[in-house]
Design a protein around this motif. Structure first.
Motif, PDB file in Angstrom:
ATOM      1  N   SER A  47       0.855  -1.186   0.000  1.00 18.75           N
ATOM      2  CA  SER A  47       0.000   0.000   0.000  1.00 18.75           C
ATOM      3  C   SER A  47       0.891   1.235   0.000  1.00 18.75           C
ATOM      4  O   SER A  47       1.793   1.363   0.836  1.00 18.75           O
ATOM      5  CB  SER A  47      -0.903  -0.007   1.234  1.00 18.75           C
ATOM      6  OG  SER A  47      -1.709   1.154   1.277  1.00 18.75           O
ATOM      7  N   ALA A  49       1.255   5.550  -0.112  1.00 13.97           N
ATOM      8  CA  ALA A  49       0.696   6.895   0.044  1.00 13.97           C
ATOM      9  C   ALA A  49       1.806   7.882  -0.260  1.00 13.97           C
ATOM     10  O   ALA A  49       2.958   7.674   0.142  1.00 13.97           O
ATOM     11  CB  ALA A  49       0.164   7.112   1.454  1.00 13.97           C
ATOM     12  N   GLY A 128      -3.586   1.777  -3.447  1.00 15.18           N
ATOM     13  CA  GLY A 128      -3.548   3.106  -2.865  1.00 15.18           C
ATOM     14  C   GLY A 128      -4.697   3.953  -3.382  1.00 15.18           C
ATOM     15  O   GLY A 128      -5.437   3.555  -4.280  1.00 15.18           O
ATOM     16  N   TRP A 129      -4.845   5.122  -2.797  1.00 13.16           N
ATOM     17  CA  TRP A 129      -5.940   6.035  -3.125  1.00 13.16           C
ATOM     18  C   TRP A 129      -5.503   6.975  -4.239  1.00 13.16           C
ATOM     19  O   TRP A 129      -4.509   7.696  -4.096  1.00 13.16           O
ATOM     20  CB  TRP A 129      -6.340   6.833  -1.884  1.00 13.16           C
ATOM     21  CG  TRP A 129      -7.515   7.745  -2.094  1.00 13.16           C
ATOM     22  CD1 TRP A 129      -7.491   9.068  -2.398  1.00 13.16           C
ATOM     23  CD2 TRP A 129      -8.900   7.386  -2.035  1.00 13.16           C
ATOM     24  NE1 TRP A 129      -8.769   9.575  -2.520  1.00 13.16           N
ATOM     25  CE2 TRP A 129      -9.653   8.549  -2.297  1.00 13.16           C
ATOM     26  CE3 TRP A 129      -9.581   6.191  -1.770  1.00 13.16           C
ATOM     27  CZ2 TRP A 129     -11.046   8.562  -2.312  1.00 13.16           C
ATOM     28  CZ3 TRP A 129     -10.961   6.198  -1.788  1.00 13.16           C
ATOM     29  CH2 TRP A 129     -11.678   7.373  -2.050  1.00 13.16           C
ATOM     30  N   LEU A 131      -4.030   6.570  -7.205  1.00 13.97           N
ATOM     31  CA  LEU A 131      -2.610   6.340  -7.445  1.00 13.97           C
ATOM     32  C   LEU A 131      -2.058   7.144  -8.616  1.00 13.97           C
ATOM     33  O   LEU A 131      -0.950   7.681  -8.541  1.00 13.97           O
ATOM     34  CB  LEU A 131      -2.366   4.849  -7.691  1.00 13.97           C
ATOM     35  CG  LEU A 131      -2.389   3.954  -6.456  1.00 13.97           C
ATOM     36  CD1 LEU A 131      -2.266   2.493  -6.868  1.00 13.97           C
ATOM     37  CD2 LEU A 131      -1.271   4.330  -5.490  1.00 13.97           C
ATOM     38  N   ALA A 199      -1.169   5.329   4.202  1.00 11.06           N
ATOM     39  CA  ALA A 199      -0.881   4.044   3.558  1.00 11.06           C
ATOM     40  C   ALA A 199      -1.539   2.899   4.325  1.00 11.06           C
ATOM     41  O   ALA A 199      -2.102   1.970   3.729  1.00 11.06           O
ATOM     42  CB  ALA A 199       0.621   3.827   3.470  1.00 11.06           C
ATOM     43  N   SER A 202      -5.306   3.063   3.727  1.00 15.17           N
ATOM     44  CA  SER A 202      -5.612   2.591   2.374  1.00 15.17           C
ATOM     45  C   SER A 202      -5.609   1.071   2.325  1.00 15.17           C
ATOM     46  O   SER A 202      -6.465   0.462   1.674  1.00 15.17           O
ATOM     47  CB  SER A 202      -4.585   3.144   1.376  1.00 15.17           C
ATOM     48  OG  SER A 202      -4.677   4.535   1.274  1.00 15.17           O
TER      49      SER A 202
END
Length: 217
Positions: A47, A49, A128-129, A131, A199, A202
């Motif tokens: 993950s 961030a 991830g958010w 990305l 992270a 997520s």
């Protein structure tokens, strides 16, 4: 790779991105980084961030990478780094960046530090958010220093969240912010102001959505 089978279509990857990855793979075929382009056959993911603060010289990039498996987020196996020019003068913007990201002192964005990052991530898939938007500055830096961007398969948790919410509640507009998505799926939001906290959150959101999808199958 059972974790990814149910939403392989959510991998980030426009045609332009796929062509870039293939070009990078050929360029790195005889380099120490060739293994990063090989398919991953294990059960772990990473993950990511990333927070970027523009400055007059070059951006300051803080990034956290956390390993997760099917049942657990391994916060003890995390990589946290801040990359930027050592000559950048201290400013209110940078002080705020350090306070919010909690990612330590600024390290030079040289080949050694970037190599440590990509070797930690390896060829494991990335979650991830948002990305594509968040990793743009990092990929530009990797391309400049190592001659390739992150080649990993990627799952954007924002897209996964939106698709799952539309499936369960088609009349509800999907919340667009990370905090709203965490609240929507009842995922703890503690510490998300730091890159390590984001992270970790997520990863937890991804695992939560995975469980919901498995129950609905």
């Amino acid at each position: 790779m059972r974790l990814l089978d149910r939403h392989v279509t959510l991998f980030s990857g426009s045609l332009r991105t796929l062509l870039r990855r293939e070009s990078d793979r050929r360029r790195c075929a005889d380099s120490p980084y060739a293994w990063l382009f090989q398919p991953y056959m294990g059960e772990e993911l990473v993950s990511l961030a990333c927070t970027v603060t523009p400055t007059q010289s070059s951006p300051v990039i803080s990034l956290a990478a956390v390993v997760l498996s099917q049942q657990q987020v391994h916060t003890s196996r995390a990589f946290v780094i801040t990359l930027g020019s050592a000559k950048q003068p201290e400013s209110a913007t940078l002080r705020r960046h350090h306070l919010l990201c909690e990612a330590g002192a600024v390290l030079p964005p040289n080949s050694d530090n970037l190599s440590a990052l990509v070797e930690f991530i390896g060829n494991r898939p990335i979650v991830g958010w948002q990305l594509e938007q968040r990793l743009g500055a990092l990929n530009a830096l990797l391309s400049k220093r190592l001659n390739f961007a992150l080649p990993n398969a990627q799952v954007d948790v924002a897209k996964l969240h939106q698709r799952q919410l539309r499936r369960l509640h088609p009349e509800v507009e999907a919340p667009s912010s990370f905090d709203q998505a965490l609240a929507c799926w009842q995922v703890p939001a503690m510490g998300v102001q730091s890159v390590l906290g984001e992270a970790t959150a997520s990863a937890l959101l991804y695992m939560r959505l995975q469980r919901i999808m498995a129950q609905a199958a």
